[in-house]
Write a protein that holds these residues in place. Structure first.
Motif, PDB file in Angstrom:
ATOM      1  N   ILE A 132       0.924  -1.136  -0.010  1.00  0.00           N
ATOM      2  CA  ILE A 132       0.040  -0.094  -0.212  1.00  0.00           C
ATOM      3  C   ILE A 132       0.649   1.058   0.011  1.00  0.00           C
ATOM      4  N   TYR A 133       1.886   1.149   0.922  1.00  0.00           N
ATOM      5  CA  TYR A 133       2.797   2.463   0.996  1.00  0.00           C
ATOM      6  C   TYR A 133       3.620   2.487  -0.414  1.00  0.00           C
ATOM      7  N   MET A 134       3.741   1.600  -0.827  1.00  0.00           N
ATOM      8  CA  MET A 134       4.896   1.652  -2.306  1.00  0.00           C
ATOM      9  C   MET A 134       3.856   2.261  -3.225  1.00  0.00           C
ATOM     10  N   ALA A 135       2.538   1.771  -3.254  1.00  0.00           N
ATOM     11  CA  ALA A 135       1.738   1.905  -4.230  1.00  0.00           C
ATOM     12  C   ALA A 135       1.301   3.740  -4.242  1.00  0.00           C
ATOM     13  N   LEU A 136       1.151   4.146  -3.220  1.00  0.00           N
ATOM     14  CA  LEU A 136       0.881   5.517  -2.693  1.00  0.00           C
ATOM     15  C   LEU A 136       1.924   6.429  -3.012  1.00  0.00           C
ATOM     16  N   GLY A 137       3.241   5.784  -2.565  1.00  0.00           N
ATOM     17  CA  GLY A 137       4.528   6.726  -3.020  1.00  0.00           C
ATOM     18  C   GLY A 137       4.620   6.877  -4.291  1.00  0.00           C
ATOM     19  N   TRP A 138       4.474   5.913  -5.182  1.00  0.00           N
ATOM     20  CA  TRP A 138       4.589   6.275  -6.789  1.00  0.00           C
ATOM     21  C   TRP A 138       3.332   7.029  -7.373  1.00  0.00           C
ATOM     22  N   ARG A 139       2.281   6.653  -6.847  1.00  0.00           N
ATOM     23  CA  ARG A 139       1.194   7.659  -7.306  1.00  0.00           C
ATOM     24  C   ARG A 139       1.553   9.004  -7.024  1.00  0.00           C
ATOM     25  N   MET A 140       1.813   9.367  -5.916  1.00  0.00           N
ATOM     26  CA  MET A 140       1.996  11.080  -5.296  1.00  0.00           C
ATOM     27  C   MET A 140       3.598  11.341  -5.974  1.00  0.00           C
ATOM     28  N   ALA A 141       4.611  10.501  -6.481  1.00  0.00           N
ATOM     29  CA  ALA A 141       5.443  10.963  -6.950  1.00  0.00           C
ATOM     30  C   ALA A 141       5.082  11.173  -8.483  1.00  0.00           C
ATOM     31  N   ASP A 142       3.954  10.733  -9.110  1.00  0.00           N
ATOM     32  CA  ASP A 142       3.731  11.103 -10.439  1.00  0.00           C
ATOM     33  C   ASP A 142       2.944  12.525 -10.438  1.00  0.00           C
ATOM     34  N   THR A 143       2.990  13.433  -9.349  1.00  0.00           N
ATOM     35  CA  THR A 143       2.489  14.633  -9.137  1.00  0.00           C
ATOM     36  C   THR A 143       3.428  15.984  -9.095  1.00  0.00           C
ATOM     37  N   LEU A 144       3.147  16.861  -8.900  1.00  0.00           N
ATOM     38  CA  LEU A 144       4.175  18.066  -8.528  1.00  0.00           C
ATOM     39  C   LEU A 144       4.589  18.109  -7.407  1.00  0.00           C
ATOM     40  N   VAL A 145       3.893  17.169  -6.252  1.00  0.00           N
ATOM     41  CA  VAL A 145       4.198  17.187  -4.982  1.00  0.00           C
ATOM     42  C   VAL A 145       5.837  17.159  -4.746  1.00  0.00           C
ATOM     43  N   TYR A 146       6.056  15.959  -5.279  1.00  0.00           N
ATOM     44  CA  TYR A 146       7.689  15.729  -5.095  1.00  0.00           C
ATOM     45  C   TYR A 146       8.678  16.860  -5.652  1.00  0.00           C
ATOM     46  N   ASP A 147       8.232  17.653  -6.386  1.00  0.00           N
ATOM     47  CA  ASP A 147       9.059  18.821  -7.100  1.00  0.00           C
ATOM     48  C   ASP A 147       9.239  20.001  -6.425  1.00  0.00           C
ATOM     49  N   TYR A 148       7.922  20.210  -5.580  1.00  0.00           N
ATOM     50  CA  TYR A 148       7.757  21.641  -4.897  1.00  0.00           C
ATOM     51  C   TYR A 148       7.820  21.545  -3.488  1.00  0.00           C
ATOM     52  N   ASP A 149       8.620  22.185  -2.648  1.00  0.00           N
ATOM     53  CA  ASP A 149       8.273  22.248  -1.019  1.00  0.00           C
ATOM     54  C   ASP A 149       6.913  23.208  -0.974  1.00  0.00           C
ATOM     55  N   GLY A 150       6.227  22.840   0.143  1.00  0.00           N
ATOM     56  CA  GLY A 150       5.167  23.624   0.411  1.00  0.00           C
ATOM     57  C   GLY A 150       3.941  23.207   0.102  1.00  0.00           C
ATOM     58  N   LEU A 151       3.712  22.437  -1.278  1.00  0.00           N
ATOM     59  CA  LEU A 151       2.871  22.304  -2.334  1.00  0.00           C
ATOM     60  C   LEU A 151       1.602  21.706  -1.389  1.00  0.00           C
ATOM     61  N   LEU A 152       1.945  20.664  -0.477  1.00  0.00           N
ATOM     62  CA  LEU A 152       0.979  19.762   0.214  1.00  0.00           C
ATOM     63  C   LEU A 152       1.204  20.079   1.667  1.00  0.00           C
ATOM     64  N   PHE A 153       0.239  20.536   2.282  1.00  0.00           N
ATOM     65  CA  PHE A 153       0.049  20.868   3.795  1.00  0.00           C
ATOM     66  C   PHE A 153       1.471  21.468   4.298  1.00  0.00           C
ATOM     67  N   ASN A 154       1.995  22.213   3.728  1.00  0.00           N
ATOM     68  CA  ASN A 154       3.647  22.788   3.760  1.00  0.00           C
ATOM     69  C   ASN A 154       4.510  21.657   4.315  1.00  0.00           C
TER      70      ASN A 154
END
Length: 858
Positions: free
Chosen positions: A29-51
């Protein structure tokens, strides 16, 4: 030998080991969620998701050599504990995969520890399994396990703290290890560890007299031992990463508290208390639909009290079940006789009270911080049911309530995570548009303009990064010089000419003006775009060094000749006097045209501000050529602008002026930092040459034919060769080690870059080494090669000259350290005084001494 088959393998699977299946399930579950979130802007930008500082933490985890390991005041040993593993993984895997594997390992370990905590309480296996599933499926744990953040490690440390507290109550030797872990991940969590250790001394097996005095003494002993070891670890960490801060210096914590802001308004505090309570007992377990707020810089997603009205129907079912369990737990704490874990529950109450006090004073990332208290609440509620489980009816009721609630929680939080990731995935901007119609229309106008002009990278500051999300990932928004995302750094570095600046970021307009660069400004609404940026068309040629008759300076004029000797070991340092400008002046034997000046400092000690004046004749007045320029900005390399890095060199260009003297003035500044210049390069107008883009294919063919394996070059050429070589396939494939900037490419697992530092790159020679220099800089490289006695052939390729070795002219004594250094402008000498012990096959000692004497007379 008995042949293995599928049936025999299946028989060996530990079916009865519940914790094995729990860990395996949550790891997936955690690995799948990690790959899903990595396919977004969240890994690229600080502060984008709940600071969340996702990009910065990803660098802390996976980059061993970096300047980013400095957040060690509130998180003293996070880097020390996890970076070695992350750096090792990053040798074989990309950054994203390394982060996901670390998160999966930490999350899985947390599940294993949580299950054993519930078993140590005395709960039956099936109830322990249910409570563990609830732990892993809480909204906070699902989110923090899918992104690079420190809070997952904090959650694990709290879970381990509870485990040690239950299994080893009052054992200083055991608790020191968990004390170091909680302290190292988040310094405030060590206070919770002290509270829990103190509470554990009151377990019913402890029959000591004067128990309170004994508990205080043991807690003090535990705290002192832990802090002493922590100070030692901090000293060790400082040796590994010099940019790390000492946690035990008071000024660091004062600065942290001031930057966070102290809450003093009573009305605000009351709202803050209810908001914190919602995060502490509701949102961390069952999350509502997030609130979108683009006014909060680049963090459009947040949760607040207004989010209470956005729960789905399944969310309200989850809240109802959780509320019943909470009420049951708090009721049984005080009204159930023979409560074996009363001391544990009181310790948890103390920790919760501590968290309330801390977060009422400062900090706004309540949802991420909920990792510090979520498991404490779960362990407290579950511990109250241990004695009551003797009643069959009570046990069945709790099991049924937990099962139904867990099913509702899983469904609600799965929708929550999907909702969050969809906000930042390509093409999922409907809710953004619904909440901010006016900004949406503005963003679409901006996006259409940029795409029409084929601009896919936009340089801006953090306040403008919301545009990256509105543009559906079609536009990359990069923060000048302060970008924390490794992937965005690399994208910006490898970008060619299609870029733009949103507003006058970093005084780019002043640089373009002072360097004769061209640009176009387009205004859309209240946003100004600077695009179609082109380098100056005026070609350059170096001023003849023999034509420099004298060099004077405001301070230490004898040392001023160091800026024209091509020697990295000599430099001119200005006077450190506040309010007094420094200057250095060049006089020419014959009047000559001057069109450009470049500065180079071996140690990176450039002046903050400088300007150029000229005097047409020795008796005429000084006239200003450039306005005052900043050295903290940009420089030209190839056809585009770059900034920062080891090849940085301030420069100024202007229309050719016939002059007999030129003076560089370095104005005094508030920091009173004097300039320290290793070289000052002066240029006049030169002959036209083909463009870099035209010459690049020819360069690649030359590198192939000459079998070059290592290339020293300017920044644009290094990036261009890197892109070309990585794109080639089959027989055309070339493996060329180009001199890329370490602060950008340190995450390239296939590259072995030198440790990032301010000094230039040492040139290491081999038979297949080449040096690529622009035409206007080739004279200095040529002179330095001759000084060292290295015979290299020259090939003109468009705007460059390529220096390499013919097979017949290679000498094995050349191999290794050449005592030359690449500056980004050219090669310069180093270790001048050790000339006689370096390899100079083509020169005898008398000739070397004569040239040195002539250089001293000049």
């Amino acid at each position: 030998m008995k042949q293995m088959n599928i049936k025999s393998i299946i028989k060996k699977v530990p079916y009865k080991n519940r914790v094995f299946w729990l860990c395996l399930g949550f790891a997936i579950i955690y690995m799948a969620l990690g790959w899903r979130m990595a396919d977004t802007l969240v890994y690229d930008y600080d502060g984008l998701l709940f600071n969340a500082n996702t990009a910065r933490v990803a660098e802390d985890l996976t980059a061993f050599y970096t300047e980013a390991h400095s957040d060690t005041t509130m998180h003293p040993f996070f880097t020390l504990l996890l970076n070695p593993l992350g750096s090792f993984l990053n040798i074989f895997l990309p950054v994203t995969a390394s982060v996901i594997l670390i998160n999966t390992a930490l999350g899985t370990l947390m599940i294993w520890v949580a299950y054993h905590c519930f078993r140590l309480l005395g709960l039956p296996r099936h109830q322990s399994t249910l409570w563990t599933i609830l732990t892993g499926c809480t909204a906070s744990n699902l989110l923090i396990a899918s992104i690079p953040e420190r809070h997952l490690a904090a959650s694990l440390s709290i879970t381990l703290m509870c485990f040690f507290c239950i299994k080893y109550p009052g054992r200083v030797g055991k608790f020191v290890w968990i004390g170091l872990l909680t302290f190292g991940i988040t310094i405030t969590n060590f206070a919770q560890c002290l509270i829990m250790f103190f509470a554990s001394l009151f377990n019913r097996d402890n029959k000591k007299e004067h128990l309170l005095r004994f508990a205080l003494k043991k807690t003090l002993q535990f705290g002192i031992i832990t802090l002493i070891i922590a100070v030692g670890l901090s000293l060790i960490q400082k040796q590994i990463w010099p940019n790390a801060d000492y946690f035990f210096l008071p000024e660091s914590h004062i600065e942290e508290a001031m930057s966070s802001g102290i809450q003093t308004n009573p009305e605000l505090s009351l709202y803050r208390f209810f908001n914190l309570s919602a995060h502490m007992f509701v949102f961390n377990i069952v999350a509502p639909t997030t609130f979108i707020d683009l006014g909060d810089k680049i963090a459009p997603l947040s949760l607040s009290l207004k989010s209470m009205g956005s729960f789905r129907h399944i969310g309200w079912i989850s809240i109802s079940g959780w509320t019943l369990l909470l009420f049951l737990g708090f009721h049984l704490v005080f009204f159930r006789k023979h409560n074996k874990w009363f001391w544990l529950q009181m310790g948890i109450h103390g920790c919760l009270l501590f968290n309330v006090v801390v977060h009422m004073l400062y900090g706004d990332a309540f949802f991420l911080s909920s990792a510090n208290w979520t498991f404490l609440i779960l362990i407290m509620v579950s511990s109250t049911t241990v004695a009551a489980n003797k009643s069959r009816g009570f046990r069945i009721t709790v099991d049924t309530l937990l099962t139904l609630m867990i099913m509702a929680v899983i469904l609600n939080n799965a929708l929550f995570i999907d909702d969050v990731s969809s906000y930042f995935r390509y093409g999922s901007s409907m809710k953004w548009q619904m909440n901010h119609g006016e900004q949406w229309e503005k963003a679409k106008l901006m996006e259409r303009f940029l795409l029409k002009n084929q601009i896919h990278t936009l340089f801006a500051d953090n306040d403008q990064k919301w545009f990256a999300y509105a543009a559906n990932q079609s536009i990359k928004v990069v923060n000048i010089s302060d970008e924390n995302s490794p992937s965005l750094k690399k994208d910006a570095e490898l970008m060619s000419e299609n870029y733009a600046f949103l507003d006058d970021i970093g005084n780019v307009v002043a640089f373009l003006t002072n360097s004769l660069g061209s640009y176009t400004m387009t205004s859309i609404d209240d946003a100004d775009f600077y695009h179609s940026i082109r380098r100056p068309h005026l070609p350059l040629a170096p001023a003849r060094r023999k034509n420099i008759s004298s060099i004077r300076a405001s301070h230490k004029s004898r040392d001023a000749y160091a800026v024209s000797d091509l020697n990295m070991d000599t430099q001119w340092v200005g006077e450190n006097t506040s309010g007094k400008d420094n200057w250095i002046e060049f006089s020419f034997a014959e009047r000559q045209q001057v069109a450009c000046v470049k500065l180079f400092s071996k140690d990176g000690n450039y002046p903050n501000n400088w300007q150029i004046d000229i005097r047409e004749t020795p008796t005429s007045n000084w006239s200003t050529v450039t306005s005052e320029m900043s050295s903290g900005g940009y420089f030209w390399s190839g056809p585009r602008i770059f900034w920062s890095g080891k090849q940085f060199h301030p420069e100024a260009r202007f229309l050719p002026i016939l002059t007999s003297q030129i003076r560089l003035t370095f104005s005094s500044n508030s920091k009173n930092t004097p300039p320290a210049l290793s070289e000052v390069r002066i240029y006049g107008p030169g002959d036209p040459f083909p463009s870099e883009m035209t010459a690049l294919p020819l360069l690649m063919e030359e590198l192939r034919e000459k079998k070059i394996k290592r290339l020293y070059s300017e920044r644009w050429a290094a990036n261009a060769v890197y892109k070309e070589t990585t794109a080639l396939r089959g027989k055309r494939r070339m493996n060329i080690e180009t001199l890329l900037e370490p602060y950008v490419f340190q995450h390239e697992r296939s590259r072995k870059q030198p440790t990032p530092e301010r000094t230039p790159y040492p040139v290491c020679l081999s038979k297949h080494t080449a040096i690529l220099v622009r035409n206007e800089n080739a004279d200095s490289t040529r002179a330095c090669l001759n000084e060292r006695g290295y015979k290299m052939r020259e090939t003109t390729i468009g705007p460059w000259i390529l220096f390499d070795f013919r097979g017949s002219e290679w000498n094995n004594t050349y191999a290794g350290d050449s005592k030359l250094y690449w500056s980004g402008i050219s090669c310069f000498l180093a270790e001048f005084e050790k000339q006689e012990v370096t390899s100079c096959p083509s020169q005898d000692k008398d000739q070397i001494d004569n040239e040195k004497a002539e250089g001293n007379r000049k």
